[in-house]
Design a protein around this motif. Structure first.
Motif, mmCIF file in Angstrom:
data_model
loop_
_atom_site.group_PDB
_atom_site.id
_atom_site.type_symbol
_atom_site.label_atom_id
_atom_site.label_comp_id
_atom_site.label_asym_id
_atom_site.label_seq_id
_atom_site.Cartn_x
_atom_site.Cartn_y
_atom_site.Cartn_z
ATOM 1 N N GLN A 44 0.693 -1.143 0.009
ATOM 2 C CA GLN A 44 -0.073 -0.184 -0.097
ATOM 3 C C GLN A 44 0.917 1.188 0.010
ATOM 4 N N SER A 45 2.000 1.186 0.712
ATOM 5 C CA SER A 45 2.935 2.289 0.847
ATOM 6 C C SER A 45 3.364 2.659 -0.534
ATOM 7 N N LEU A 46 3.708 1.627 -1.266
ATOM 8 C CA LEU A 46 4.290 1.717 -2.527
ATOM 9 C C LEU A 46 3.324 2.445 -3.461
ATOM 10 N N LYS A 47 2.142 2.057 -3.366
ATOM 11 C CA LYS A 47 1.236 2.505 -4.331
ATOM 12 C C LYS A 47 1.041 4.003 -4.221
ATOM 13 N N LYS A 48 0.712 4.450 -2.866
ATOM 14 C CA LYS A 48 0.650 5.821 -2.476
ATOM 15 C C LYS A 48 1.943 6.602 -3.085
ATOM 16 N N LYS A 49 3.286 6.067 -2.872
ATOM 17 C CA LYS A 49 4.289 6.895 -3.422
ATOM 18 C C LYS A 49 4.302 7.049 -4.977
ATOM 19 N N SER A 51 1.660 6.830 -6.866
ATOM 20 C CA SER A 51 0.533 7.885 -7.111
ATOM 21 C C SER A 51 0.979 9.446 -6.969
ATOM 22 N N LYS A 52 1.595 9.533 -5.649
ATOM 23 C CA LYS A 52 2.006 10.968 -5.614
ATOM 24 C C LYS A 52 3.069 11.290 -6.645
ATOM 25 N N ALA A 53 3.978 10.503 -6.923
ATOM 26 C CA ALA A 53 5.020 10.665 -7.912
ATOM 27 C C ALA A 53 4.344 11.158 -9.191
ATOM 28 N N ARG A 54 3.445 10.478 -9.553
ATOM 29 C CA ARG A 54 2.730 10.469 -10.928
ATOM 30 C C ARG A 54 1.844 11.841 -10.803
ATOM 31 N N SER A 55 1.348 12.299 -9.732
ATOM 32 C CA SER A 55 0.546 13.579 -9.675
ATOM 33 C C SER A 55 1.445 14.832 -9.571
ATOM 34 N N GLU A 56 2.761 14.756 -9.123
ATOM 35 C CA GLU A 56 3.614 15.850 -9.150
ATOM 36 C C GLU A 56 4.186 16.311 -10.288
#
Length: 68
Positions: A44-49, A51-56
């Protein structure tokens, strides 16, 4: 390659009291890659990272990239 085909290619031996599995290096590499992929999908933590990187949408220029 599926797990069943990997296991069918494995040769089980017994050294002392512990069973040992002998695999060709190419199959071992495929197996470790498969396990890493499973770990990434379940993390789950990797999915969040990701997702965050793609949105930046952060742009890093080539000279600065060399520093990383």
């Amino acid at each position: 390659m599926t797990i069943s085909t990997l296991l069918s290619k494995a040769k089980t031996q017994k050294i002392g009291k512990e069973p040992v599995v002998v695999l060709p290096l190419s199959i071992w590499e495929e197996l470790t890659e498969y396990l890493e992929n499973i770990e990434m999908v379940q993390s789950q933590s990797l999915k969040k990272k990701i997702s965050k990187a793609r949105s930046e949408k952060k742009l890093i220029l080539h000279p600065k990239l060399k520093k990383y």
